[in-house]
Design a protein around this motif. Structure first.
Motif, PDB file in Angstrom:
ATOM      1  N   GLY A   1      24.434  28.526  19.026  1.00  0.00           N
ATOM      2  CA  GLY A   1      24.056  27.142  19.276  1.00  0.00           C
ATOM      3  C   GLY A   1      22.629  26.990  19.757  1.00  0.00           C
ATOM      4  N   MET A   2      21.717  27.793  19.220  1.00  0.00           N
ATOM      5  CA  MET A   2      20.324  27.771  19.661  1.00  0.00           C
ATOM      6  C   MET A   2      19.634  26.492  19.212  1.00  0.00           C
ATOM      7  SD  MET A   2      19.290  31.759  18.941  1.00  0.00           S
ATOM      8  CE  MET A   2      17.666  31.571  19.677  1.00  0.00           C
ATOM      9  N   ARG A   3      18.691  26.011  20.027  1.00  0.00           N
ATOM     10  CA  ARG A   3      17.997  24.760  19.746  1.00  0.00           C
ATOM     11  C   ARG A   3      16.489  24.941  19.898  1.00  0.00           C
ATOM     12  NH1 ARG A   3      22.133  24.203  17.831  1.00  0.00           N
ATOM     13  NH2 ARG A   3      23.736  22.584  18.168  1.00  0.00           N
ATOM     14  N   LEU A   4      15.730  24.158  19.101  1.00  0.00           N
ATOM     15  CA  LEU A   4      14.282  24.149  19.171  1.00  0.00           C
ATOM     16  C   LEU A   4      13.818  23.008  20.069  1.00  0.00           C
ATOM     17  CD1 LEU A   4      13.531  24.705  15.373  1.00  0.00           C
ATOM     18  CD2 LEU A   4      13.090  26.359  17.186  1.00  0.00           C
ATOM     19  N   GLY A   5      12.535  23.004  20.387  1.00  0.00           N
ATOM     20  CA  GLY A   5      11.980  21.964  21.237  1.00  0.00           C
ATOM     21  C   GLY A   5      11.878  20.627  20.530  1.00  0.00           C
ATOM     22  N   GLY A   6      11.490  19.611  21.268  1.00  0.00           N
ATOM     23  CA  GLY A   6      11.444  18.264  20.736  1.00  0.00           C
ATOM     24  C   GLY A   6      10.392  18.039  19.669  1.00  0.00           C
ATOM     25  N   GLN A   7       9.356  18.898  19.608  1.00  0.00           N
ATOM     26  CA  GLN A   7       8.299  18.718  18.617  1.00  0.00           C
ATOM     27  C   GLN A   7       8.643  19.337  17.269  1.00  0.00           C
ATOM     28  OE1 GLN A   7       4.926  20.355  20.894  1.00  0.00           O
ATOM     29  NE2 GLN A   7       4.083  18.280  20.959  1.00  0.00           N
ATOM     30  N   ALA A   8       9.740  20.035  17.180  1.00  0.00           N
ATOM     31  CA  ALA A   8      10.161  20.642  15.921  1.00  0.00           C
ATOM     32  C   ALA A   8      10.765  19.577  15.004  1.00  0.00           C
ATOM     33  CB  ALA A   8      11.187  21.738  16.187  1.00  0.00           C
ATOM     34  N   PRO A   9      10.737  19.796  13.677  1.00  0.00           N
ATOM     35  CA  PRO A   9      11.299  18.806  12.751  1.00  0.00           C
ATOM     36  C   PRO A   9      12.814  18.677  12.855  1.00  0.00           C
ATOM     37  CG  PRO A   9      10.567  20.768  11.575  1.00  0.00           C
ATOM     38  CD  PRO A   9      10.060  20.891  12.974  1.00  0.00           C
ATOM     39  N   THR A  10      13.480  19.646  13.467  1.00  0.00           N
ATOM     40  CA  THR A  10      14.910  19.571  13.757  1.00  0.00           C
ATOM     41  C   THR A  10      15.180  20.433  14.984  1.00  0.00           C
ATOM     42  OG1 THR A  10      17.158  19.920  12.893  1.00  0.00           O
ATOM     43  CG2 THR A  10      15.502  21.534  12.263  1.00  0.00           C
ATOM     44  N   THR A  11      16.259  20.156  15.689  1.00  0.00           N
ATOM     45  CA  THR A  11      16.550  20.942  16.888  1.00  0.00           C
ATOM     46  C   THR A  11      17.369  22.184  16.576  1.00  0.00           C
ATOM     47  OG1 THR A  11      18.519  19.580  17.323  1.00  0.00           O
ATOM     48  CG2 THR A  11      16.443  18.900  18.351  1.00  0.00           C
ATOM     49  N   ARG A  12      18.057  22.213  15.460  1.00  0.00           N
ATOM     50  CA  ARG A  12      18.931  23.335  15.113  1.00  0.00           C
ATOM     51  C   ARG A  12      18.137  24.497  14.528  1.00  0.00           C
ATOM     52  NH1 ARG A  12      24.433  22.289  14.491  1.00  0.00           N
ATOM     53  NH2 ARG A  12      25.059  20.177  15.066  1.00  0.00           N
ATOM     54  N   VAL A  13      18.252  25.655  15.141  1.00  0.00           N
ATOM     55  CA  VAL A  13      17.469  26.816  14.710  1.00  0.00           C
ATOM     56  C   VAL A  13      17.876  27.282  13.322  1.00  0.00           C
ATOM     57  CG1 VAL A  13      16.922  29.231  15.206  1.00  0.00           C
ATOM     58  CG2 VAL A  13      17.026  27.573  17.075  1.00  0.00           C
TER      59      VAL A  13
ATOM     60  N   GLY B   1       5.915  21.314   3.612  1.00  0.00           N
ATOM     61  CA  GLY B   1       6.365  20.214   2.765  1.00  0.00           C
ATOM     62  C   GLY B   1       7.874  20.157   2.661  1.00  0.00           C
ATOM     63  N   TYR B   2       8.518  21.298   2.437  1.00  0.00           N
ATOM     64  CA  TYR B   2       9.987  21.335   2.377  1.00  0.00           C
ATOM     65  C   TYR B   2      10.601  20.897   3.704  1.00  0.00           C
ATOM     66  CZ  TYR B   2       9.671  24.073  -1.967  1.00  0.00           C
ATOM     67  OH  TYR B   2       9.410  24.503  -3.243  1.00  0.00           O
ATOM     68  N   GLN B   3      10.028  21.336   4.789  1.00  0.00           N
ATOM     69  CA  GLN B   3      10.567  20.975   6.101  1.00  0.00           C
ATOM     70  C   GLN B   3      10.475  19.470   6.336  1.00  0.00           C
ATOM     71  OE1 GLN B   3       8.253  23.490   8.647  1.00  0.00           O
ATOM     72  NE2 GLN B   3       9.584  25.266   8.391  1.00  0.00           N
ATOM     73  N   SER B   4       9.345  18.890   5.958  1.00  0.00           N
ATOM     74  CA  SER B   4       9.184  17.445   6.115  1.00  0.00           C
ATOM     75  C   SER B   4      10.187  16.687   5.252  1.00  0.00           C
ATOM     76  CB  SER B   4       7.750  17.043   5.744  1.00  0.00           C
ATOM     77  OG  SER B   4       7.579  15.650   5.832  1.00  0.00           O
ATOM     78  N   ALA B   5      10.342  17.129   3.995  1.00  0.00           N
ATOM     79  CA  ALA B   5      11.218  16.421   3.059  1.00  0.00           C
ATOM     80  C   ALA B   5      12.694  16.590   3.407  1.00  0.00           C
ATOM     81  CB  ALA B   5      10.953  16.922   1.641  1.00  0.00           C
ATOM     82  N   LEU B   6      13.114  17.824   3.666  1.00  0.00           N
ATOM     83  CA  LEU B   6      14.540  18.090   3.859  1.00  0.00           C
ATOM     84  C   LEU B   6      15.009  17.805   5.278  1.00  0.00           C
ATOM     85  CD1 LEU B   6      14.770  21.409   1.806  1.00  0.00           C
ATOM     86  CD2 LEU B   6      15.880  19.237   1.228  1.00  0.00           C
ATOM     87  N   LEU B   7      14.206  18.138   6.266  1.00  0.00           N
ATOM     88  CA  LEU B   7      14.651  17.992   7.647  1.00  0.00           C
ATOM     89  C   LEU B   7      14.434  16.585   8.204  1.00  0.00           C
ATOM     90  CD1 LEU B   7      13.336  21.384   9.087  1.00  0.00           C
ATOM     91  CD2 LEU B   7      15.646  20.832   8.333  1.00  0.00           C
ATOM     92  N   GLN B   8      13.422  15.876   7.661  1.00  0.00           N
ATOM     93  CA  GLN B   8      13.095  14.554   8.194  1.00  0.00           C
ATOM     94  C   GLN B   8      13.194  13.438   7.162  1.00  0.00           C
ATOM     95  OE1 GLN B   8       9.175  15.927   9.642  1.00  0.00           O
ATOM     96  NE2 GLN B   8       9.895  15.490  11.714  1.00  0.00           N
ATOM     97  N   GLY B   9      13.324  13.793   5.899  1.00  0.00           N
ATOM     98  CA  GLY B   9      13.379  12.767   4.860  1.00  0.00           C
ATOM     99  C   GLY B   9      12.065  12.044   4.674  1.00  0.00           C
TER     100      GLY B   9
END
Length: 267
Positions: A61-73, A222-230
Motif C-alpha cells: 500500500g505504498m503511496r507517493l507525495g502530493g506532487q506526483a501525478p498519482t499517489t499509488r506507487v 506524456g504517458y503519465q499525464s495522459a493516463l494518470l491525470q487525463g
C-alpha cells in the motif's frame, strides 16, 4: 541532411508488403514450437506490470507525495515501466537485426532498413496493445479525461523514435561489436535516469536536466499525464520528443550515407 534517410524510407514504403511478411515471421519466430503460442509474447510484460500493482499497491500500500501525478506507487510504475520495456525491447532487437541478417544481406540486395523496421514493428505489435489497454483501466480515476487519447500519437512517435535509435545502433554495432555490450548497460542504467521509478519532482532540482538526456523522458512524462491525470501532455513534452526524433534522424541519415559501401562487409 536527411537525403539518405529519406531514400531509405522510400525503399521501405515500396517494399511494405515484404516488410509485413517479415514482421509476421519475426513475431511467429518468438513463439515457434511452443504450446502457449502468442500467449508467451504478452505474458512476460503482463506478469511484470501485474507484480508491480500487487506488491506496491495491494500488499504494501505504498503511496507517493502530493506532487506526483498519482499517489499509488504500483499504478505509477506500470505506466513508465511498460513504456520503457517497449523502447528497450525495440532498441535492442533493432540493434541486433543487421547482425542477425548479415547472411541474407550478403546474398540479396535488400535495403538494410528492412531488418530494423521489422524488429521495431514486431516489438510494437507486442507492447502497443498493452499500453492502449491501460486507457480503460486508468480512465476511471479521472473520469475519462480527453487527454487520455494523447496515448495514440505518443505511441506513434515512440515507434518512430525506436526505429531511428534501433537502426542507428544497428549500423554502429555492425561497425563495432562492443556497441551491443555498451547499449545493454546503458539500457539497464537508463531507467534510473528517467521518471519511470520516481516523479520528476523527487529528482534534485539542480540535476533534472540530466533526465532530458534520456530520449524516453518526454514520452514517459506524456504517458503519465495522459493516463494518470487525463490531461493532454504539456508542450515541452512534444517539443523535446520531436527534437530527439530530429537529432536521431540526422545522425541516422549521416550513418546510412557513410556506411552504404562498407555495411555488408562489416556484417
Amino acid at each position: 541532411m536527411f537525403a539518405s534517410l529519406t531514400a531509405e524510407c522510400g525503399q521501405l514504403w515500396r517494399l511494405r508488403g515484404l516488410l509485413a511478411v517479415l514482421t509476421r515471421r519475426e513475431i511467429g519466430a518468438r513463439f515457434a514450437g511452443s504450446a502457449g503460442g502468442l500467449l508467451w509474447v504478452w505474458l512476460p510484460p503482463l506478469l511484470t506490470v501485474a507484480s508491480y500493482y500487487l506488491v506496491f499497491d495491494v500488499v504494501f500500500g505504498m503511496r507517493l507525495g502530493g506532487q506526483a501525478p498519482t499517489t499509488r506507487v504500483g499504478t505509477y510504475l506500470i505506466v513508465g515501466m511498460l513504456a520503457w520495456m517497449a523502447f528497450a525491447d525495440a532498441a535492442q532487437r533493432g540493434m541486433n537485426s543487421l547482425l542477425e541478417a548479415g547472411g541474407m544481406l550478403q546474398k540479396n540486395p535488400l535495403p538494410p532498413g528492412l531488418f530494423p523496421a521489422r524488429a521495431v514493428l514486431a516489438s510494437g505489435v507486442v507492447f502497443a496493445p498493452l499500453v492502449v489497454a491501460l486507457i480503460p483501466l486508468y480512465a476511471g480515476a479521472h473520469h475519462f479525461g480527453p487527454g487520455v487519447w494523447a496515448v495514440i500519437p505518443l505511441l506513434a512517435l515512440q515507434g518512430v523514435l525506436s526505429f531511428l535509435a534501433g537502426y542507428l545502433l544497428a549500423i554502429l554495432a555492425a561497425a563495432l561489436r562492443d556497441v551491443v555490450q555498451v547499449v545493454g548497460v546503458l539500457l539497464s542504467l537508463g531507467v534510473f535516469l528517467s521518471p519511470v521509478l520516481f516523479p520528476v519532482t523527487m529528482f534534485p532540482a539542480g540535476w533534472r536536466w540530466l533526465l532530458w538526456l534520456n530520449p524516453m523522458t518526454a514520452p514517459i512524462l506524456g504517458y503519465q499525464s495522459a493516463l494518470l491525470q487525463g490531461a493532454w501532455p504539456a508542450w515541452p513534452v512534444w517539443a523535446v520528443l520531436l527534437a530527439w526524433i530530429g537529432v536521431l534522424a540526422a545522425l541516422l541519415s549521416l550513418a546510412i550515407g557513410r556506411s552504404r559501401d562498407q555495411l555488408v562487409d562489416w556484417l
